[in-house]
Design a protein around this motif. Structure first.
Motif, PDB file in Angstrom:
ATOM      1  N   ILE A  10      21.551 -23.180 -19.771  1.00  0.00           N
ATOM      2  CA  ILE A  10      21.525 -22.581 -18.430  1.00  0.00           C
ATOM      3  C   ILE A  10      21.117 -21.118 -18.563  1.00  0.00           C
ATOM      4  CG2 ILE A  10      22.905 -21.994 -16.401  1.00  0.00           C
ATOM      5  CD1 ILE A  10      24.761 -24.352 -17.270  1.00  0.00           C
ATOM      6  N   LYS A  11      20.159 -20.701 -17.747  1.00  0.00           N
ATOM      7  CA  LYS A  11      19.703 -19.311 -17.736  1.00  0.00           C
ATOM      8  C   LYS A  11      20.667 -18.484 -16.875  1.00  0.00           C
ATOM      9  CE  LYS A  11      15.605 -16.620 -16.492  1.00  0.00           C
ATOM     10  NZ  LYS A  11      14.247 -16.745 -15.928  1.00  0.00           N
ATOM     11  N   ILE A  12      21.085 -17.337 -17.406  1.00  0.00           N
ATOM     12  CA  ILE A  12      21.995 -16.438 -16.697  1.00  0.00           C
ATOM     13  C   ILE A  12      21.285 -15.092 -16.554  1.00  0.00           C
ATOM     14  CG2 ILE A  12      24.189 -15.196 -16.798  1.00  0.00           C
ATOM     15  CD1 ILE A  12      25.219 -17.485 -18.572  1.00  0.00           C
ATOM     16  N   GLY A  48      20.715  -8.051 -18.031  1.00  0.00           N
ATOM     17  CA  GLY A  48      19.557  -8.711 -18.617  1.00  0.00           C
ATOM     18  C   GLY A  48      19.634 -10.213 -18.462  1.00  0.00           C
ATOM     19  N   VAL A  49      18.786 -10.905 -19.191  1.00  0.00           N
ATOM     20  CA  VAL A  49      18.707 -12.358 -19.134  1.00  0.00           C
ATOM     21  C   VAL A  49      19.374 -12.939 -20.379  1.00  0.00           C
ATOM     22  CG1 VAL A  49      17.153 -14.348 -19.061  1.00  0.00           C
ATOM     23  CG2 VAL A  49      16.569 -12.267 -17.808  1.00  0.00           C
ATOM     24  N   TYR A  50      20.207 -13.941 -20.172  1.00  0.00           N
ATOM     25  CA  TYR A  50      20.917 -14.620 -21.259  1.00  0.00           C
ATOM     26  C   TYR A  50      20.799 -16.125 -21.049  1.00  0.00           C
ATOM     27  CZ  TYR A  50      22.940 -10.037 -22.061  1.00  0.00           C
ATOM     28  OH  TYR A  50      23.093  -8.698 -22.321  1.00  0.00           O
ATOM     29  N   PHE A  51      21.064 -16.868 -22.097  1.00  0.00           N
ATOM     30  CA  PHE A  51      21.036 -18.320 -22.023  1.00  0.00           C
ATOM     31  C   PHE A  51      22.359 -18.874 -22.520  1.00  0.00           C
ATOM     32  CE2 PHE A  51      16.685 -16.902 -22.403  1.00  0.00           C
ATOM     33  CZ  PHE A  51      16.074 -17.585 -21.368  1.00  0.00           C
ATOM     34  N   LEU A  52      23.001 -19.692 -21.692  1.00  0.00           N
ATOM     35  CA  LEU A  52      24.248 -20.364 -22.049  1.00  0.00           C
ATOM     36  C   LEU A  52      23.898 -21.756 -22.538  1.00  0.00           C
ATOM     37  CD1 LEU A  52      27.335 -20.816 -22.053  1.00  0.00           C
ATOM     38  CD2 LEU A  52      27.122 -21.460 -19.642  1.00  0.00           C
ATOM     39  N   LYS A  53      24.282 -22.063 -23.773  1.00  0.00           N
ATOM     40  CA  LYS A  53      24.012 -23.378 -24.356  1.00  0.00           C
ATOM     41  C   LYS A  53      25.349 -24.097 -24.514  1.00  0.00           C
ATOM     42  CE  LYS A  53      21.843 -25.503 -28.405  1.00  0.00           C
ATOM     43  NZ  LYS A  53      21.177 -25.217 -29.685  1.00  0.00           N
ATOM     44  N   ILE A  54      25.446 -25.279 -23.925  1.00  0.00           N
ATOM     45  CA  ILE A  54      26.652 -26.091 -23.983  1.00  0.00           C
ATOM     46  C   ILE A  54      26.328 -27.361 -24.756  1.00  0.00           C
ATOM     47  CG2 ILE A  54      28.426 -27.278 -22.640  1.00  0.00           C
ATOM     48  CD1 ILE A  54      27.456 -25.473 -20.248  1.00  0.00           C
ATOM     49  N   GLU A  55      27.072 -27.599 -25.824  1.00  0.00           N
ATOM     50  CA  GLU A  55      26.876 -28.806 -26.624  1.00  0.00           C
ATOM     51  C   GLU A  55      28.141 -29.646 -26.561  1.00  0.00           C
ATOM     52  OE1 GLU A  55      24.856 -28.316 -30.480  1.00  0.00           O
ATOM     53  OE2 GLU A  55      24.893 -26.170 -30.020  1.00  0.00           O
ATOM     54  N   SER A  56      27.977 -30.915 -26.214  1.00  0.00           N
ATOM     55  CA  SER A  56      29.093 -31.848 -26.143  1.00  0.00           C
ATOM     56  C   SER A  56      28.632 -33.180 -26.709  1.00  0.00           C
ATOM     57  CB  SER A  56      29.556 -32.009 -24.696  1.00  0.00           C
ATOM     58  OG  SER A  56      30.634 -32.925 -24.625  1.00  0.00           O
ATOM     59  N   GLY A  57      29.086 -33.469 -27.911  1.00  0.00           N
ATOM     60  CA  GLY A  57      28.623 -34.688 -28.565  1.00  0.00           C
ATOM     61  C   GLY A  57      27.135 -34.588 -28.837  1.00  0.00           C
ATOM     62  N   LYS A  58      26.377 -35.549 -28.330  1.00  0.00           N
ATOM     63  CA  LYS A  58      24.927 -35.539 -28.514  1.00  0.00           C
ATOM     64  C   LYS A  58      24.195 -34.892 -27.344  1.00  0.00           C
ATOM     65  CE  LYS A  58      24.831 -39.603 -31.467  1.00  0.00           C
ATOM     66  NZ  LYS A  58      24.238 -40.919 -31.691  1.00  0.00           N
ATOM     67  N   LYS A  59      24.936 -34.456 -26.334  1.00  0.00           N
ATOM     68  CA  LYS A  59      24.331 -33.841 -25.157  1.00  0.00           C
ATOM     69  C   LYS A  59      24.278 -32.326 -25.315  1.00  0.00           C
ATOM     70  CE  LYS A  59      25.943 -37.432 -22.035  1.00  0.00           C
ATOM     71  NZ  LYS A  59      26.724 -37.711 -20.827  1.00  0.00           N
ATOM     72  N   VAL A  60      23.155 -31.743 -24.882  1.00  0.00           N
ATOM     73  CA  VAL A  60      22.983 -30.289 -24.906  1.00  0.00           C
ATOM     74  C   VAL A  60      22.428 -29.845 -23.557  1.00  0.00           C
ATOM     75  CG1 VAL A  60      21.798 -28.363 -26.016  1.00  0.00           C
ATOM     76  CG2 VAL A  60      22.509 -30.314 -27.392  1.00  0.00           C
ATOM     77  N   LYS A  61      23.021 -28.812 -22.987  1.00  0.00           N
ATOM     78  CA  LYS A  61      22.550 -28.260 -21.706  1.00  0.00           C
ATOM     79  C   LYS A  61      22.392 -26.759 -21.881  1.00  0.00           C
ATOM     80  CE  LYS A  61      22.247 -28.256 -17.069  1.00  0.00           C
ATOM     81  NZ  LYS A  61      21.382 -29.027 -16.250  1.00  0.00           N
TER      82      LYS A  61
END
Length: 54
Positions: free
Chosen positions: A49-51, A34-47
Motif C-alpha cells: 500500500i502506498k502511503i 514523503g512517500v512510503y510503501f507499507l508491505k503486509i505479508e501473511s502466509g503466501k499473500k503479500v499486499k
C-alpha cells in the motif's frame, strides 16, 4: 503470523515488525514527509500500500 514493513522510495526499510493481531497500529509520526510503501505479508499473500505523509 504476519509481518509489516514500511519502506521509503529508495527501498530502505524504515519500520519493520511482526503482527499477530488482526489489527495493529504503526506510528509514522517520526518519519519525514514523503512517500512510503507499507508491505503486509501473511502466509503466501503479500499486499503493498502506498502511503503519502504530509
Amino acid at each position: 503470523m504476519s509481518s509489516l514493513s514500511v519502506t521509503d522510495v529508495t527501498g530502505k526499510i524504515v519500520v519493520s515488525r511482526g503482527a499477530a493481531a488482526a489489527q495493529t497500529q504503526i506510528d509514522l509520526s517520526q518519519l519525514a514527509s514523503g512517500v512510503y510503501f507499507l508491505k503486509i505479508e501473511s502466509g503466501k499473500k503479500v499486499k503493498t500500500i502506498k502511503i503519502i505523509k504530509e
